[in-house]
Design an enzyme around this catalytic site. Structure first.
Site, mmCIF file in Angstrom:
data_model
loop_
_atom_site.group_PDB
_atom_site.id
_atom_site.type_symbol
_atom_site.label_atom_id
_atom_site.label_comp_id
_atom_site.label_asym_id
_atom_site.label_seq_id
_atom_site.Cartn_x
_atom_site.Cartn_y
_atom_site.Cartn_z
ATOM 1 N N ARG A 262 11.185 -1.243 11.144
ATOM 2 C CA ARG A 262 10.078 -0.922 12.049
ATOM 3 C C ARG A 262 9.997 -1.929 13.197
ATOM 4 O O ARG A 262 10.274 -3.108 13.003
ATOM 5 C CB ARG A 262 8.754 -0.928 11.255
ATOM 6 C CG ARG A 262 8.498 0.394 10.596
ATOM 7 C CD ARG A 262 7.335 0.407 9.652
ATOM 8 N NE ARG A 262 6.131 -0.298 10.070
ATOM 9 C CZ ARG A 262 5.009 -0.296 9.369
ATOM 10 N NH1 ARG A 262 4.930 0.401 8.233
ATOM 11 N NH2 ARG A 262 3.962 -0.968 9.779
ATOM 12 N N LYS B 188 0.841 -1.213 0.000
ATOM 13 C CA LYS B 188 0.000 0.000 0.000
ATOM 14 C C LYS B 188 0.874 1.260 0.000
ATOM 15 O O LYS B 188 0.629 2.196 -0.751
ATOM 16 C CB LYS B 188 -0.917 0.036 1.240
ATOM 17 C CG LYS B 188 -1.858 -1.148 1.335
ATOM 18 C CD LYS B 188 -2.756 -1.052 2.554
ATOM 19 C CE LYS B 188 -2.058 -1.074 3.888
ATOM 20 N NZ LYS B 188 -1.298 -2.311 4.183
ATOM 21 N N ARG C 91 -0.467 -9.158 13.094
ATOM 22 C CA ARG C 91 -1.084 -8.118 12.251
ATOM 23 C C ARG C 91 -1.917 -8.764 11.141
ATOM 24 O O ARG C 91 -2.988 -8.266 10.787
ATOM 25 C CB ARG C 91 0.007 -7.220 11.634
ATOM 26 C CG ARG C 91 0.646 -6.286 12.651
ATOM 27 C CD ARG C 91 2.007 -5.780 12.212
ATOM 28 N NE ARG C 91 2.004 -4.965 11.023
ATOM 29 C CZ ARG C 91 3.078 -4.736 10.274
ATOM 30 N NH1 ARG C 91 4.245 -5.265 10.586
ATOM 31 N NH2 ARG C 91 2.989 -3.980 9.216
ATOM 32 N N ARG D 270 -9.929 0.629 8.657
ATOM 33 C CA ARG D 270 -9.419 -0.702 8.963
ATOM 34 C C ARG D 270 -10.408 -1.538 9.758
ATOM 35 O O ARG D 270 -10.147 -2.695 10.069
ATOM 36 C CB ARG D 270 -8.174 -0.537 9.818
ATOM 37 C CG ARG D 270 -6.902 -0.981 9.159
ATOM 38 C CD ARG D 270 -5.796 -0.606 10.110
ATOM 39 N NE ARG D 270 -4.608 -1.320 9.868
ATOM 40 C CZ ARG D 270 -3.564 -0.810 9.202
ATOM 41 N NH1 ARG D 270 -3.633 0.370 8.660
ATOM 42 N NH2 ARG D 270 -2.478 -1.516 9.075
ATOM 43 N N ARG E 40 12.124 -5.551 5.087
ATOM 44 C CA ARG E 40 11.848 -4.140 4.768
ATOM 45 C C ARG E 40 12.717 -3.173 5.592
ATOM 46 O O ARG E 40 12.885 -3.334 6.789
ATOM 47 C CB ARG E 40 10.376 -3.839 5.045
ATOM 48 C CG ARG E 40 10.075 -2.354 4.996
ATOM 49 C CD ARG E 40 8.615 -2.057 4.943
ATOM 50 N NE ARG E 40 7.909 -2.433 6.158
ATOM 51 C CZ ARG E 40 6.605 -2.224 6.337
ATOM 52 N NH1 ARG E 40 5.892 -1.681 5.371
ATOM 53 N NH2 ARG E 40 6.020 -2.584 7.456
HETATM 54 P P1 AP5 Z 1 4.902 -1.521 1.739
HETATM 55 O O1 AP5 Z 1 4.565 -0.757 0.528
HETATM 56 O O2 AP5 Z 1 5.619 -0.836 2.840
HETATM 57 O O3 AP5 Z 1 3.607 -2.281 2.278
HETATM 58 P P2 AP5 Z 1 2.367 -1.752 3.121
HETATM 59 O O4 AP5 Z 1 1.157 -2.448 2.609
HETATM 60 O O5 AP5 Z 1 2.327 -0.258 3.157
HETATM 61 O O6 AP5 Z 1 2.768 -2.352 4.533
HETATM 62 P P3 AP5 Z 1 2.646 -1.761 6.004
HETATM 63 O O7 AP5 Z 1 3.380 -2.714 6.892
HETATM 64 O O8 AP5 Z 1 3.074 -0.322 6.070
HETATM 65 O O9 AP5 Z 1 1.138 -1.850 6.240
HETATM 66 P P4 AP5 Z 1 0.389 -1.911 7.542
HETATM 67 O O10 AP5 Z 1 -0.980 -1.751 7.039
HETATM 68 O O11 AP5 Z 1 0.608 -3.085 8.418
HETATM 69 O O12 AP5 Z 1 1.049 -0.727 8.406
HETATM 70 P P5 AP5 Z 1 0.565 0.727 8.778
HETATM 71 O O13 AP5 Z 1 1.770 1.558 8.795
HETATM 72 O O14 AP5 Z 1 -0.612 1.161 7.988
HETATM 73 O O15 AP5 Z 1 5.770 -2.796 1.264
HETATM 74 C C1 AP5 Z 1 6.279 -3.744 2.202
HETATM 75 C C2 AP5 Z 1 7.667 -4.249 1.709
HETATM 76 O O16 AP5 Z 1 7.519 -4.950 0.469
HETATM 77 C C3 AP5 Z 1 8.676 -3.120 1.412
HETATM 78 O O17 AP5 Z 1 9.956 -3.586 1.727
HETATM 79 C C4 AP5 Z 1 8.548 -2.872 -0.100
HETATM 80 O O18 AP5 Z 1 9.741 -2.344 -0.682
HETATM 81 C C5 AP5 Z 1 8.249 -4.290 -0.599
HETATM 82 N N1 AP5 Z 1 7.356 -4.296 -1.755
HETATM 83 C C6 AP5 Z 1 6.269 -3.486 -1.973
HETATM 84 N N2 AP5 Z 1 5.631 -3.814 -3.128
HETATM 85 C C7 AP5 Z 1 6.345 -4.871 -3.634
HETATM 86 C C8 AP5 Z 1 6.165 -5.682 -4.796
HETATM 87 N N3 AP5 Z 1 5.153 -5.473 -5.657
HETATM 88 N N4 AP5 Z 1 7.037 -6.695 -5.022
HETATM 89 C C9 AP5 Z 1 8.071 -6.915 -4.128
HETATM 90 N N5 AP5 Z 1 8.289 -6.194 -3.011
HETATM 91 C C10 AP5 Z 1 7.428 -5.183 -2.760
HETATM 92 O O19 AP5 Z 1 0.037 0.494 10.285
HETATM 93 C C11 AP5 Z 1 0.913 0.180 11.341
HETATM 94 C C12 AP5 Z 1 0.122 0.024 12.623
HETATM 95 O O20 AP5 Z 1 -0.530 1.279 12.951
HETATM 96 C C13 AP5 Z 1 -1.024 -0.999 12.603
HETATM 97 O O21 AP5 Z 1 -0.565 -2.306 12.846
HETATM 98 C C14 AP5 Z 1 -1.928 -0.445 13.714
HETATM 99 O O22 AP5 Z 1 -1.428 -0.773 14.992
HETATM 100 C C15 AP5 Z 1 -1.812 1.058 13.531
HETATM 101 N N6 AP5 Z 1 -2.842 1.594 12.609
HETATM 102 C C16 AP5 Z 1 -2.617 2.150 11.383
HETATM 103 N N7 AP5 Z 1 -3.776 2.521 10.819
HETATM 104 C C17 AP5 Z 1 -4.754 2.183 11.701
HETATM 105 C C18 AP5 Z 1 -6.168 2.284 11.665
HETATM 106 N N8 AP5 Z 1 -6.818 2.806 10.605
HETATM 107 N N9 AP5 Z 1 -6.854 1.803 12.727
HETATM 108 C C19 AP5 Z 1 -6.238 1.288 13.823
HETATM 109 N N10 AP5 Z 1 -4.897 1.160 13.908
HETATM 110 C C20 AP5 Z 1 -4.157 1.600 12.850
#
Ligand code: AP5
Length: 217
Positions: free
Chosen positions: A156, A13, A167, A88, A123
């Site tokens: 992270r 994402k 997660r 979410r 990552r």
């Molecule tokens: P990346 O693009 O970073 O993936 P992502 O989907 O953004 O992963 P996140 O871990 O950031 O998502 P998340 O939803 O768990 O975390 P968030 O920060 O929102 O890619 C991942 C890796 O793969 C990278 O190394 C990249 O280079 C590689 N890659 C990407 N695309 C690729 C491809 N096509 N092929 C190969 N490699 C690839 O949330 C963190 C925490 O915050 C949550 O756990 C929760 O505690 C809290 N939180 C956030 N939002 C909320 C909410 N709305 N409600 C409640 N709690 C929340």
């Protein structure tokens, strides 16, 4: 253009959000990035969120809804924005519907759990910009340094395997129903304003982005 990007942790994402915001010139609103900033700044929200995030849970709906409501009413969102990682839960999706802001596209990136575990454990991120790298799939030009600023990359706290699996389980139980919610909403939308599409996240990043762009255009 107003978009919602859904998908399990590590589906890509953040990676796709960066491409989308550059091409379409709309702000990316990542609740994960906002929360990490709050933790770093040691704000009240940051203190509430820190342990929950480190252990792979979800921050309470009321906290997140307030954060997003405030952000989407800022002037840079007047001509559109991209939500990354929100909503979410069904409660968050319903609160967003109550704002009467209409969305053009909901994009769900889908990916197998085992690929996700490999991706997230490799990552490395540049905290200031949110740029993300992978030791094998997308390495920085110089090891552990950001390509644009040369600043150090970090891992992270929630990218440990046990937390990644927590997660994923939270995603399947609490966030997957949000995708179904928007799928039904798009199917029922007789004006065809809201479009829902699902994309295979196992393809290379730019291939995914071009497919997304085709759908958006
Ligand atoms: P990346 O693009 O970073 O993936 P992502 O989907 O953004 O992963 P996140 O871990 O950031 O998502 P998340 O939803 O768990 O975390 P968030 O920060 O929102 O890619 C991942 C890796 O793969 C990278 O190394 C990249 O280079 C590689 N890659 C990407 N695309 C690729 C491809 N096509 N092929 C190969 N490699 C690839 O949330 C963190 C925490 O915050 C949550 O756990 C929760 O505690 C809290 N939180 C956030 N939002 C909320 C909410 N709305 N409600 C409640 N709690 C929340």
């Amino acid at each position: 253009m107003r978009l919602i990007l859904l998908g399990p942790p590590g589906a890509g994402k953040g990676t796709q959000s960066h491409f989308i915001k550059e091409r379409y010139n709309i702000p990316q609103i990542s609740t994960g990035d906002m929360l990490r900033q709050a933790v770093q700044d040691d704000t009240e929200i940051g203190r509430k969120a820190k342990f929950i995030m480190e252990t792979g849970g979800l921050v309470p709906d009321d906290v997140i809804i307030e954060l997003v409501q405030e952000r989407i009413h800022k002037t840079d969102c007047e001509h559109g924005f991209l939500l990354d990682g929100f909503p979410r839960t069904l409660a968050q999706a319903k609160a967003l519907s109550l704002t009467n802001i209409s969305f053009d596209h909901v994009i769900e990136i889908d990916l197998d759990d085992e690929i996700i575990v490999k991706r997230l454990s490799g990552r490395w991120v540049h905290p200031a910009s949110g740029r993300s790298y992978h030791v094998e799939n997308n390495p920085p030009r110089k090891p552990f340094k950001d390509d644009f600023t040369g600043e150090p990359l970090v891992q992270r706290d929630d990218d440990q395997e046990v937390t990644i699996r927590k997660r994923l389980s939270v995603y399947r139980t609490q966030t997957q129903p949000v995708a179904s919610y928007y799928l039904s909403m798009a199917a029922a939308d007789k004006t065809n304003t809201l479009k829902f599409f699902k994309i295979d996240g196992s393809q290379p990043p730019l291939v995914i982005f071009e497919k997304i762009a085709q759908e958006l255009e």
